[in-house]
Scaffold this active site. Sequence first.
Site, PDB file in Angstrom:
ATOM      1  N   TYR A 143      -9.540  -9.751  -5.703  1.00 41.05           N
ATOM      2  CA  TYR A 143      -8.462  -9.814  -6.686  1.00 41.05           C
ATOM      3  C   TYR A 143      -8.656 -10.976  -7.660  1.00 41.05           C
ATOM      4  CZ  TYR A 143      -6.046  -6.465  -3.728  1.00 41.05           C
ATOM      5  OH  TYR A 143      -5.721  -5.353  -3.010  1.00 41.05           O
ATOM      6  N   LYS A 172      -3.593  -0.980   7.835  1.00 41.20           N
ATOM      7  CA  LYS A 172      -4.985  -1.295   8.151  1.00 41.20           C
ATOM      8  C   LYS A 172      -5.101  -2.262   9.324  1.00 41.20           C
ATOM      9  CE  LYS A 172      -7.387  -0.264   3.849  1.00 41.20           C
ATOM     10  NZ  LYS A 172      -8.341  -0.770   2.843  1.00 41.20           N
ATOM     11  N   ARG A 203       0.848  -1.188   0.000  1.00 45.49           N
ATOM     12  CA  ARG A 203       0.000   0.000   0.000  1.00 45.49           C
ATOM     13  C   ARG A 203       0.886   1.242   0.000  1.00 45.49           C
ATOM     14  NH1 ARG A 203      -2.383  -3.304   4.123  1.00 45.49           N
ATOM     15  NH2 ARG A 203      -4.433  -4.114   3.506  1.00 45.49           N
ATOM     16  N   ARG A 239      -0.400  -3.077  -6.883  1.00 47.00           N
ATOM     17  CA  ARG A 239      -0.872  -4.065  -5.904  1.00 47.00           C
ATOM     18  C   ARG A 239      -1.799  -5.073  -6.583  1.00 47.00           C
ATOM     19  NH1 ARG A 239      -1.160  -4.413  -0.372  1.00 47.00           N
ATOM     20  NH2 ARG A 239      -3.090  -5.113   0.609  1.00 47.00           N
ATOM     21  N   HIS A 288      -3.673  -8.690   4.298  1.00 48.71           N
ATOM     22  CA  HIS A 288      -5.116  -8.747   4.474  1.00 48.71           C
ATOM     23  C   HIS A 288      -5.466  -9.471   5.766  1.00 48.71           C
ATOM     24  CE1 HIS A 288      -5.863  -8.268  -0.133  1.00 48.71           C
ATOM     25  NE2 HIS A 288      -5.704  -7.113   0.477  1.00 48.71           N
ATOM     26  N   HIS A 294      -2.075   1.780  -6.397  1.00 50.02           N
ATOM     27  CA  HIS A 294      -2.774   0.524  -6.125  1.00 50.02           C
ATOM     28  C   HIS A 294      -2.810  -0.410  -7.331  1.00 50.02           C
ATOM     29  CE1 HIS A 294      -4.500  -0.609  -2.328  1.00 50.02           C
ATOM     30  NE2 HIS A 294      -5.450  -1.290  -2.919  1.00 50.02           N
TER      31      HIS A 294
END
Length: 410
Positions: A388, A284, A259, A356, A379, A353
Site C-alpha cells: 500500500y 484470511k 474486505r 481498501r 494483515h 478493494h
Amino acid sequence: MPNTDCELIAELKVALISQRYSPVVAGNYCAYARVFLDYLALRRIPINEVTEAQVAHYLHHAIAMFRKRHGRSPGPYWHSIPRSGIHALLRLAQGQWPPAPKATCAADALRFAICDEYETWLREERGLAEPSIYALMWEGRNFLAWQLDRCGVDSLMEMAVGDIDRYMETRTPHQTRKSVKDVAERLRSILRYLHRTGRTAIDLSPHVIAPLLYAYEGVPSILERDQIAAVLRVAGQDKTPIGLRDHAILQLLATYGLRSSEIRNLRIEDIDWRAEAIRIRHTKTRACSYLPLMAPVGEAVLAYLRAGRPETDAREVFIRTRAPYRKLGMLASAVRRRLHDAGVEPPGKSGPHIFRHARAVEMLRSAVPQKIIGDMLGHRSAESTAPYLKLATEDLRDIALCVPGREVRS
C-alpha cells in the site's frame, strides 16, 4: 396427477412461502414444477433419479412448446422461471441439487477419491481459509480431469514435465502474468500432494514455470477523498431497500477498508450498539478485530436494519433483496453500480478493494504507523501492508530535496 405428486407440490409451496417467496412467485414455481412432474410421468422417470441432462432437455422441450403455443419465442430470460421452480422441486425431492457427481468410470472414481482426500488435507492439516481451499480445489479437479481423461487412470505415475507444460498451455491464454502465476502456484500444490501421497513417481512441482513478478509491480486503483464523498452522497439519496443496503456497505468500505468477505460475513451480534463497537472477522487470518463504531457507519447500518433488511432468520447483516433471503453474495456489481451513478470512473479495477486501498493511503498520508494500518486492515505481517506504500508515491512530488552541488564560477 398422483397423490404423491400433489403432496410434493403442496410441500414445495409451503417451503417456498417459508423462505419468504411472494405468493405470486411461489405459485408460478409450483405451476412449472407440476408441468415438469407430468413430463416425467409420461416418460416414467422417477423424480429421485432425475439428472441435470434431463432437466436441460426438458427446458429445450418447454421452449419448443412455448413457441408452438404462442407462435413466437419466449423472452431471453423466460427459462429462468421454470428452471428455478424445477430446481426448488428437485432440492426438495432429492435433498440436494445439483446432485453430487457420480463416478461413471475408473477415472472419475480415482479423481473423486483424490479430491476428497486433498480437500481434507487442505482444511485439516494446512488450515487454509475457505476461499483458498475453493481456488486450490478448482485447479486440482481441473488438472486431474484433464490428465486422467487424456491419458487414463495409470498416467499419474508416468507423468513427465511435458505433461505439465501442456496443461499450463491450456490454462494461460489471454491471462495476465499475475493470473498465470496464481495458476502455477495452485498447480504446484496439487502436484506436491500427489507426490506426497505416492501417486506420482517424482515431485513435478518444481518444474511448473511461472512468470517472475517484481515486488509491488503495478499500482492498483484508488479513490480520492472527494470521489468517495460523491459515491456516499449519491448512494445515500437512494432510500429503497437496496439503496439503504448499498449505502451501509459503502460506509463500511470507506471507513474501515474491509474486505468484501468481511462485510458479507458480518453478523447481527458483531455490532455492540451500547459499547459503540464492531467486531470484524478477518477471513484470511481468522482473527477478530474490535473497532469503534463510527457514527456514519452506525447510522447507515441502523437505517438499513429498520427499513431495508427483509425479515429472515439469517444472522448475517446484509441479505439478498429477493427470496430466498440469505447472505449477500459478491459486492462487486453493487460497488460498480454506485460508482457509475456518482460519475466516478477509476482508471483500473472498480471493485470493493479500491476502497481498501484508499483507506490505507489516507492513513499513510496522515502519518499513521504502518503497524497500526496493518492491524486495522487485518494483515498478518508488515509485508502484507507494504504494497500500500506505493499508492502514496504521488506525495513525493510535493517534497523538495535540497541537493548540494558545486558552485559555478564565471
